[in-house]
Design a protein around this motif. Structure first.
Motif, mmCIF file in Angstrom:
data_model
loop_
_atom_site.group_PDB
_atom_site.id
_atom_site.type_symbol
_atom_site.label_atom_id
_atom_site.label_comp_id
_atom_site.label_asym_id
_atom_site.label_seq_id
_atom_site.Cartn_x
_atom_site.Cartn_y
_atom_site.Cartn_z
ATOM 1 N N ASP A 62 0.828 -1.213 0.000
ATOM 2 C CA ASP A 62 0.000 0.000 0.000
ATOM 3 C C ASP A 62 0.862 1.263 0.000
ATOM 4 N N SER A 63 1.995 1.191 0.662
ATOM 5 C CA SER A 63 2.840 2.376 0.810
ATOM 6 C C SER A 63 3.465 2.838 -0.505
ATOM 7 N N VAL A 64 3.472 1.972 -1.521
ATOM 8 C CA VAL A 64 4.119 2.349 -2.795
ATOM 9 C C VAL A 64 3.146 2.360 -3.965
ATOM 10 N N LYS A 65 1.922 1.957 -3.756
ATOM 11 C CA LYS A 65 0.940 1.932 -4.848
ATOM 12 C C LYS A 65 0.796 3.303 -5.473
ATOM 13 N N GLY A 66 0.810 3.319 -6.794
ATOM 14 C CA GLY A 66 0.671 4.573 -7.519
ATOM 15 C C GLY A 66 1.984 5.305 -7.717
ATOM 16 N N ARG A 67 3.044 4.864 -7.040
ATOM 17 C CA ARG A 67 4.353 5.512 -7.174
ATOM 18 C C ARG A 67 5.386 4.576 -7.781
ATOM 19 N N PHE A 68 5.312 3.290 -7.450
ATOM 20 C CA PHE A 68 6.285 2.310 -7.936
ATOM 21 C C PHE A 68 5.624 1.398 -8.967
ATOM 22 N N THR A 69 6.439 0.941 -9.920
ATOM 23 C CA THR A 69 5.963 0.004 -10.930
ATOM 24 C C THR A 69 6.987 -1.097 -11.132
ATOM 25 N N ILE A 70 6.534 -2.328 -10.993
ATOM 26 C CA ILE A 70 7.406 -3.469 -11.258
ATOM 27 C C ILE A 70 7.121 -3.978 -12.669
ATOM 28 N N SER A 71 8.171 -4.359 -13.363
ATOM 29 C CA SER A 71 8.017 -4.900 -14.707
ATOM 30 C C SER A 71 9.146 -5.892 -14.968
ATOM 31 N N ARG A 72 9.021 -6.636 -16.040
ATOM 32 C CA ARG A 72 10.060 -7.613 -16.357
ATOM 33 C C ARG A 72 10.255 -7.715 -17.860
ATOM 34 N N TYR A 80 12.577 -4.981 -13.268
ATOM 35 C CA TYR A 80 12.777 -3.572 -12.959
ATOM 36 C C TYR A 80 11.819 -3.123 -11.855
ATOM 37 N N LEU A 81 12.244 -2.099 -11.151
ATOM 38 C CA LEU A 81 11.362 -1.404 -10.217
ATOM 39 C C LEU A 81 11.525 0.092 -10.479
ATOM 40 N N GLN A 82 10.524 0.663 -11.133
ATOM 41 C CA GLN A 82 10.523 2.106 -11.369
ATOM 42 C C GLN A 82 9.923 2.788 -10.150
ATOM 43 N N MET A 83 10.681 3.690 -9.562
ATOM 44 C CA MET A 83 10.249 4.359 -8.336
ATOM 45 C C MET A 83 10.139 5.854 -8.607
ATOM 46 N N ASN A 84 8.929 6.359 -8.508
ATOM 47 C CA ASN A 84 8.675 7.780 -8.720
ATOM 48 C C ASN A 84 8.180 8.426 -7.430
ATOM 49 N N SER A 85 8.219 9.740 -7.398
ATOM 50 C CA SER A 85 7.733 10.494 -6.234
ATOM 51 C C SER A 85 8.310 9.933 -4.946
ATOM 52 N N LEU A 86 9.604 9.743 -4.954
ATOM 53 C CA LEU A 86 10.257 9.119 -3.802
ATOM 54 C C LEU A 86 10.142 9.981 -2.555
ATOM 55 N N LYS A 87 10.012 9.298 -1.420
ATOM 56 C CA LYS A 87 9.895 9.948 -0.132
ATOM 57 C C LYS A 87 11.075 9.531 0.747
ATOM 58 N N HIS A 88 11.325 10.321 1.771
ATOM 59 C CA HIS A 88 12.415 9.997 2.680
ATOM 60 C C HIS A 88 12.222 8.598 3.268
ATOM 61 N N GLU A 89 10.981 8.247 3.538
ATOM 62 C CA GLU A 89 10.699 6.944 4.154
ATOM 63 C C GLU A 89 10.904 5.766 3.203
ATOM 64 N N ASP A 90 11.208 6.044 1.939
ATOM 65 C CA ASP A 90 11.556 4.965 1.007
ATOM 66 C C ASP A 90 13.028 4.570 1.137
#
Length: 127
Positions: A62-72, A80-90
């Motif tokens: 839940d903490s990464v939904k809408g911000r991270f995308t996993i693909s292969r 891959y793990l695309q991480m957008n809108s990164l937060k300090h808590e990531d």
């Protein structure tokens, strides 16, 4: 034998993006479900994202939904793990993991559902 190597970690400002890669040299990853986990200092390892061996289903914390995308890309033996809108808590060490392709879906969000692990890559998000 499955050997996983993560890359793409680093230091990024809050709001920025990073793309992690997990590569395997040798036997194809095609038949494995894959996942990403992370572990912050003083905390337990937690599930981040998972993808079935066909790539037809994905799962997210839940903490990464809408911000991270996993693909292969099975042709490249890479996840891959695309991480957008990164937060300090990531901020954490991110680990790639592989599971037998027949593993039931409910196990793909648990660390004990995976058979092989990479060494991890550090992601630091400055606030």
């Amino acid at each position: 034998q499955v050997q996983l190597v993560e890359s793409g970690g680093g230091l990024v400002q809050a709001g920025g993006s990073l793309r992690l890669s997990c590569a395997h040299s040798g036997r194809t990853l095609r038949s494995y479900a894959m996942g990403w986990f992370r572990q912050a200092p003083g905390k337990e390892r937690e599930f981040v994202a998972g993808i079935t061996w066909r790539g037809d289903n994905t799962y997210y914390a839940d903490s990464v939904k809408g911000r991270f995308t996993i693909s292969r890309d099975n042709a490249k033996n890479t996840v891959y793990l695309q991480m957008n809108s990164l937060k300090h808590e990531d901020t954490a060490v991110y680990y790639c993991a592989a599971a037998d392709g027949s593993r039931l879906a409910y196990l793909l969000v648990r660390s004990d559902g995976y058979d092989y692990w990479g060494q991890g890559t550090q992601v630091t998000v400055s606030s």
